[in-house]
Design an enzyme around this catalytic site. Structure first.
Site, PDB file in Angstrom:
ATOM      1  N   HIS A 141       0.839  -1.206   0.000  1.00 57.12           N
ATOM      2  CA  HIS A 141       0.000   0.000   0.000  1.00 57.12           C
ATOM      3  C   HIS A 141       0.872   1.254   0.000  1.00 57.12           C
ATOM      4  CE1 HIS A 141      -3.564   2.470   1.458  1.00 57.12           C
ATOM      5  NE2 HIS A 141      -2.532   3.276   1.653  1.00 57.12           N
ATOM      6  N   GLU A 142       1.845   1.303   0.914  1.00 58.27           N
ATOM      7  CA  GLU A 142       2.661   2.520   1.039  1.00 58.27           C
ATOM      8  C   GLU A 142       3.516   2.742  -0.209  1.00 58.27           C
ATOM      9  OE1 GLU A 142       1.923   4.601   3.201  1.00 58.27           O
ATOM     10  OE2 GLU A 142       0.678   3.214   4.351  1.00 58.27           O
ATOM     11  N   HIS A 145       2.001   4.393  -3.217  1.00 57.48           N
ATOM     12  CA  HIS A 145       1.935   5.863  -3.196  1.00 57.48           C
ATOM     13  C   HIS A 145       3.111   6.478  -3.963  1.00 57.48           C
ATOM     14  CE1 HIS A 145      -1.450   6.849  -0.581  1.00 57.48           C
ATOM     15  NE2 HIS A 145      -1.052   5.956   0.312  1.00 57.48           N
TER      16      HIS A 145
HETATM   17 NI    NI Z   1      -2.329   5.366   1.883  1.00 57.77          NI
END
Ligand code: NI
Length: 177
Positions: A141-142, A145
């Site tokens: 998830h990170e 980004h």
């Molecule tokens: Ni996030």
């Protein structure tokens, strides 16, 4: 210092972030301190530099316990710079995700279950870990980004995407975002 977190729709969240080139600098240390302050203030389990408008390939994550993910196992606090992710199998697992840039919402997102990740900490020391399950999910998830990808872009079944309070009326998933 607690920084403002950009919300989905801000074009800065869609950029491919640039690699960090200098390690162990006061500027890098101050940035990480601000990211940590911001993540803890919002009870997040991770934060990527682009979420506070910084165009660098740097994420932080980790927690001992989280009201936002009450059943999640502890993840050691980690600063991960210029990460390289390598799924260790094709196996995927669905799980609920939220994001500080998408406040008040949750979605069911498929992620690779087993993952090797490499990169550097703030001093330039190498990191090389093999992880699975929630730890692997948070890293994916990170690091998304850093490539301009927010978790709603990975939702496949939009019947399982919506406002946290509506999806979990019994409060089983706590938190504002
Ligand atoms: Ni996030």
């Amino acid at each position: 210092m607690i920084r403002d977190v950009l919300r989905m729709g801000d074009p800065r969240l869609l950029k491919i972030a640039k690699p960090v080139v200098g390690f162990g600098t006061p500027e890098l240390g101050a940035l990480i301190t601000d990211m940590l302050d911001t993540m803890r203030h919002l009870d997040g389990v991770g934060l990527a530099a682009p979420q506070i408008g910084i165009d660098l390939r740097l994420v932080i994550f980790g927690f001992e316990s989280s009201a936002r993910y009450p059943d999640a196992p502890e993840i050691p606090f980690t600063v991960l710079i210029n990460p390289l992710l390598e799924p260790l199998s094709d196996e995927e697992e669905d799980g609920w995700e939220g994001c500080l840039s998408v406040p008040g919402m949750r979605g069911m997102v498929p992620r690779f279950t087993r993952l090797r990740y490499r990169g550097f900490d703030e001093t330039g020391a190498a990191i090389d870990r093999t992880v699975q399950d929630f730890h692997a999910r948070v890293v994916q998830h990170e690091c998304d980004h850093l490539d301009g990808v927010l978790y709603p872009m990975r939702v496949r079944d939009f019947s399982r995407f919506g406002f946290t309070e509506e999806l979990f009326p019994d409060g089983s998933v706590a938190g504002e975002d």
